[in-house]
Design an enzyme around this catalytic site. Structure first.
Site, short mmCIF file in Angstrom:
data_model
loop_
_atom_site.label_atom_id
_atom_site.label_comp_id
_atom_site.label_asym_id
_atom_site.label_seq_id
_atom_site.Cartn_x
_atom_site.Cartn_y
_atom_site.Cartn_z
N HIS A 1 0.83 -1.22 0.00
CA HIS A 1 0.00 0.00 0.00
C HIS A 1 0.86 1.26 0.00
O HIS A 1 0.42 2.31 0.48
CB HIS A 1 -0.96 0.03 1.20
CG HIS A 1 -1.67 -1.27 1.42
ND1 HIS A 1 -2.88 -1.57 0.84
CD2 HIS A 1 -1.32 -2.37 2.14
CE1 HIS A 1 -3.26 -2.78 1.20
NE2 HIS A 1 -2.31 -3.30 1.98
N SER B 1 13.94 22.02 -16.66
CA SER B 1 12.73 22.78 -16.94
C SER B 1 13.11 24.08 -17.63
O SER B 1 14.15 24.66 -17.34
CB SER B 1 12.01 23.08 -15.63
OG SER B 1 11.20 24.23 -15.77
N LYS C 1 15.21 22.53 -11.55
CA LYS C 1 14.59 21.22 -11.77
C LYS C 1 15.52 20.21 -12.46
O LYS C 1 16.31 20.54 -13.31
CB LYS C 1 13.33 21.39 -12.65
CG LYS C 1 12.16 22.01 -11.96
CD LYS C 1 11.63 21.22 -10.77
CE LYS C 1 10.99 19.90 -11.15
NZ LYS C 1 9.67 20.03 -11.75
N GLU D 1 9.46 8.63 -17.16
CA GLU D 1 8.05 8.98 -17.41
C GLU D 1 7.63 8.63 -18.83
O GLU D 1 6.53 8.14 -19.06
CB GLU D 1 7.85 10.48 -17.17
CG GLU D 1 8.01 10.89 -15.73
CD GLU D 1 8.11 12.40 -15.59
OE1 GLU D 1 7.12 13.02 -15.22
OE2 GLU D 1 9.19 12.96 -15.87
#
Ligand code: ARG
Length: 457
Positions: free
Chosen positions: A157, A278, A284, A291
């Site tokens: 979980h 970024s 960043k 991804e």
């Protein structure tokens, strides 16, 4: 456009139609298989006396020339000139060798030809993909070897559950990719079946030698039913299903890398070469490759769905719908290949923040089960032990302590049978080392598992 079927028609197809039904823009990637298949077919026609030996030789030489020209990129490919790769090759052949070229298609249809091409193509790609999967497993095993003692929390979980090691976690993925490899091997067996001889759907009247053609092309088996041979795309479906699962596994791993590289986890640092920044936020560093791989999984699931849907309503045997198999299959092959090609070096370059993993493994009562097991070993029934430890944890939470920090006196308040050895029982390293069961995370067990996984590679 040159048409292989013009005789029955009074006028040319509409220009829109020619464009619409041409598959040349994508089936051009099959040209090598198409020509190799045609060479084998021509040799077989010569050997069986269906055409003369010199004619077969002329065809083979002509096809080799066409192959060289296509390899050299000397042929302009346009959907306006040719309906598909099979028509293109035949047109080029006739242009090179003259009328004898028109004998190549004896005892053959584009229906069994395209099934052959696709199977040859997929066999080749499966071999390459299996190599990529092997390389990935090796990379994971190399990493695991260095981290059998690196503690990290195991989760359920997404809540800290019990201590495992980084090696054990990586080996979970080795199992997945091993199964993926098995699925590809299995799919290969059913792809390795030679359809030529099925003709358009009902075989041929010519005394062809299917065994010879299969041996020439390295096929292990012959398609046993001509209708099935031209209508079957199960092998493509099976491949896309196997590819979809590979993507599921890559995607789950990538999801973990995205989580782990966040400041909240801080378990891993992506190598600069596999991360991006970024345009607005100068600080960043984003795990874009992970991804993207996670994102691309959807394409491959879509390819699988497209094939299943394309097939489900088709009456036997060949239907033009089947032309739609190629873009889906090619996309699945390309996507999985590209993802594996980026994923493996990305994983190899990861920098694991083992101190953060260690801290997390120790922090959240991941040793609570071990305390319960300790009580069980002293005669307390497990359900009761569970209840007692639950109360101990609650007490710790209320007093800002960990199990390691409780005093003997505190322990005895909950369970009179507790001895000094309880501290060893809840020491996280010991919790890991005690899980010696086959398949478990104890360092010695994991080292054995690594040895076995290497042996089966
Ligand atoms: N381009 C076709 C395909 O990809 C080749 C087979 C064409 N056969 C036919 N009967 N129209 O399936």
């Amino acid at each position: 456009m040159t048409r292989l079927w013009g005789g029955r028609f009074k006028k040319q197809a509409d220009a829109l139609v020619e464009e619409f039904h041409s598959s040349l823009s994508f089936d051009r990637r099959l040209y090598r298989y198409d020509i190799r298949g045609s060479i084998a077919h021509a040799r077989m026609l010569g050997r069986t006396g269906i055409i003369r030996a010199q004619e077969a030789e002329a065809l083979v030489r002509g096809l080799e020339t066409v192959l060289a020209e296509l390899d050299a990129g000397r042929v302009a490919l346009s959907p306006r000139d040719d309906e598909d790769i099979h028509s293109l090759v035949e047109r080029l052949l006739v242009a090179r060798v003259g009328d004898v070229g028109k004998k190549l298609h004896t005892a053959r249809s584009r229906n069994d030809q395209v099934a052959l091409d696709l199977r040859m193509y997929l066999k080749h790609e499966i071999v390459g993909l299996r190599e990529l999967l092997t390389e990935l497993q090796r990379t994971l095993l190399d990493l695991a070897e260095r981290h059998t003692e690196t503690l990290m929390p195991g989760y359920t979980h997404l809540q800290r559950a019990q201590p495992v090691s980084l090696a054990h976690h990586l080996l979970a993925y080795v199992e997945m990719f091993h199964r993926d490899d098995g699925r590809l091997a299995d799919c290969y067996r059913r792809t390795d079946v030679m359809p030529l001889g099925a003709g358009a759907l009902a075989g041929t009247v010519f005394p062809i030698d299917r065994e010879f053609t299969a041996a020439e092309l390295g096929f292990a088996a012959l398609a046993e039913n001509s209708l099935d041979a031209v209508a079957d795309r199960d092998f493509a479906v099976e491949f896309c299903a196997a590819a979809a699962l590979i993507m599921v596994h890559l995607s789950r791993f990538c999801e973990e890398l995205v989580l782990w590289s966040s400041a909240e986890f801080g378990f891993v640092e992506m190598d600069d070469a596999f991360a991006t920044g970024s345009s607005m936020m100068p600080q960043k560093k984003n795990p874009d490759m992970a991804e993207l791989i996670r994102g691309k999984s959807g394409r491959v699931f879509g390819d699988l769905q497209a094939l299943l849907t394309m097939l489900k309503g088709l009456p036997l045997a060949y239907n033009k719908d089947l032309q739609e198999d190629k873009e889906a299959l090619f996309d699945a092959v390309d996507t999985v290949k590209k993802c594996l090609t980026v994923f493996t070096p990305m994983v190899r370059a990861l920098e694991f923040r083992t101190a953060a993993m260690d801290r997390a493994a120790r922090g959240g009562f991941t040793n609570a089960t071990d305390l319960a097991d300790y009580l069980v070993q002293r005669g307390v029934p497990f359900r009761e032990a569970h209840e007692i430890v639950g109360r101990v944890v609650l007490y710790c939470l209320e007093h800002g302590k960990t199990l390691e920090e409780l005093t003997m006196e505190e322990y005895r308040r909950f369970a009179p049978g507790v001895g000094e050895d309880v501290f060893a029982a809840v020491a996280t390293e010991n919790c890991l080392a005690a899980r010696k069961v086959r398949g478990g995370p104890a360092p010695a067990t994991v080292r054995d598992a690594i040895t076995r996984a290497r042996a089966r590679l």
